[in-house]
Write a protein that holds these residues in place. Structure first.
Motif, short mmCIF file in Angstrom:
data_model
loop_
_atom_site.label_atom_id
_atom_site.label_comp_id
_atom_site.label_asym_id
_atom_site.label_seq_id
_atom_site.Cartn_x
_atom_site.Cartn_y
_atom_site.Cartn_z
N ARG A 84 -14.66 -11.12 30.49
CA ARG A 84 -14.84 -12.07 29.40
C ARG A 84 -14.74 -13.52 29.84
NH1 ARG A 84 -11.17 -11.06 24.28
NH2 ARG A 84 -12.44 -9.16 24.33
N THR A 85 -13.78 -13.83 30.67
CA THR A 85 -13.57 -15.23 31.05
C THR A 85 -14.82 -15.84 31.68
OG1 THR A 85 -11.22 -14.85 31.39
CG2 THR A 85 -12.17 -16.76 32.50
N TRP B 124 -10.06 -13.11 40.15
CA TRP B 124 -9.73 -12.78 38.77
C TRP B 124 -8.88 -11.54 38.58
CZ3 TRP B 124 -11.85 -8.32 36.39
CH2 TRP B 124 -12.82 -7.66 37.16
N GLU C 67 -5.02 -20.22 36.23
CA GLU C 67 -5.24 -20.02 34.81
C GLU C 67 -6.56 -20.67 34.41
OE1 GLU C 67 -2.05 -21.07 32.28
OE2 GLU C 67 -0.54 -20.01 33.45
N HIS C 68 -7.24 -20.06 33.44
CA HIS C 68 -8.58 -20.52 33.09
C HIS C 68 -8.65 -21.05 31.66
CE1 HIS C 68 -9.33 -17.69 36.39
NE2 HIS C 68 -10.35 -18.47 36.67
N CYS C 69 -9.51 -22.06 31.51
CA CYS C 69 -9.99 -22.43 30.18
C CYS C 69 -11.30 -21.67 30.03
CB CYS C 69 -10.24 -23.93 30.10
SG CYS C 69 -11.11 -24.44 28.61
N VAL C 70 -11.40 -20.77 29.02
CA VAL C 70 -12.54 -19.85 28.91
C VAL C 70 -13.86 -20.58 28.91
CG1 VAL C 70 -13.64 -18.13 27.43
CG2 VAL C 70 -11.17 -18.07 27.75
N SER C 71 -13.92 -21.75 28.26
CA SER C 71 -15.19 -22.45 28.14
C SER C 71 -15.42 -23.46 29.26
CB SER C 71 -15.25 -23.19 26.80
OG SER C 71 -14.22 -24.15 26.72
#
Length: 324
Positions: A40-41, A213, A233-237
């Motif tokens: 998803r990410t 990931w 850590e990720h910001c999805v957008s």
């Protein structure tokens, strides 16, 4: 389990990569392109990459299966923050290393005639490797590189704070949810691996990675320089459509450059980091940060001779269009 065994010399030689490594990001992103199930990410990024993937990029994907082994030589052991330098390191790999790594890949999958020629170090095959890696990188990584680098830079700032407060052992204890530091052993919970790496005074290089990931990872060959890749850590957008102007609604309110500065601080940055993201001078970045801080959109924290900037709740709300 993957276990790194430290001596006191190794603890003194732990170091963190200075930025995103384009060779690792290229390799790990290729794993995601080859991945059959949705992650998803990275969904928006992957769909755009796969939709018009150049044919010239396909041979590189043949070398990078999503599970199991990918050749160690694709990610030079000394690390880099520049793709051209990293590619030179790959193309000048010693023939013995090419043979060893391709043979290992052959143990888990059938390889093409081109990969067999690469194994033998044939000039045409090595040139083809440079062409296919360059084509893949230009399509899948380069358009997004500023955002990838910004996300990794933000993680590096966090690690620097941990070092300042808790030392190297604090960093080792907080790398990832799958990592446990119980001196003198760093353990990565990985049910598919049962391996001990004795550092024997070589130290350990930590590399924060955008496209790593699943869990932290390292080279398959224990004789190579000890490296541990770990997910940030990720910001999805964060990685979306290249060139998309998400700042347009703010430009008339703040001005184009100041709106860009606010957007750039979705991931915290120092003043010099903000200048790099904007392609502006240090003085200009400092001026924009001052105005945003006075407006309550960012907060600034002094640490030594550097100032770090991050969005406030009001700043996040303004970017998202939601109340703080």
């Amino acid at each position: 389990m993957l276990r790194f065994h430290f001596t006191s010399d190794d603890l003194a030689r732990v170091r963190i990569a200075p930025g995103a490594d384009p060779m690792w990001e290229t390799l790990l992103s290729a794993h995601l392109v080859n991945e059959l199930r949705e992650v998803r990410t990275f969904g928006v990024w992957r769909s755009r990459v796969v939709a018009d993937l150049p044919r010239l990029a396909l041979p590189y994907l043949h070398l990078t299966p999503p599970r199991g082994y990918s050749p160690d030589f694709l990610t030079p052991a000394d690390g880099t923050t520049d793709f051209a330098d990293g590619l030179d390191g790959v193309l000048f790999t010693h023939r013995d290393r090419l043979r060893t790594d391709i043979d290992r890949l052959c143990e888990q999958k059938d390889v093409s005639t081109w990969a067999s020629d690469l194994r033998d170090g044939l000039v045409k095959a090595v040139d083809g490797l440079g062409a296919t890696m360059s084509a893949y990188h230009a399509h899948a990584i380069e358009p997004y590189w500023a955002r990838i680098r910004a996300a990794v830079d933000a993680d590096l700032m966090v690690r620097a704070r941990v070092v300042a407060m808790s030392g190297v052992e604090g960093v080792l204890s907080s790398l990832h949810s799958t990592v446990t530091w119980d001196a003198p052993v760093l353990t990565i919970d990985n049910p598919t691996v049962d391996r001990d790496v004795h550092l024997t005074g070589r130290g350990l290089r930590l590399v924060p990675s955008y496209f790593c990931w699943r869990k932290p990872m390292t080279f398959a060959d224990p004789e190579l320089e000890p490296v541990l890749l770990f997910p940030i850590e990720h910001c999805v957008s964060l990685v979306g459509a290249p060139g998309a102007d998400q700042r347009a609604p703010l430009a008339s309110l703040l001005g184009r450059t100041r709106a860009a500065a606010l957007q750039a601080l979705v991931q915290p940055a120092t003043t010099s980091g903000l200048a790099r993201r904007l392609g502006a001078s240090l003085a200009s970045a400092s001026e924009h940060a001052t105005v945003l801080r006075r407006a309550g959109l960012i907060r600034s924290t002094r640490c030594g001779n550097q100032t770090s900037h991050e969005l406030t709740a009001l700043g996040h709300g303004l970017l998202s269009g939601s109340p703080a």
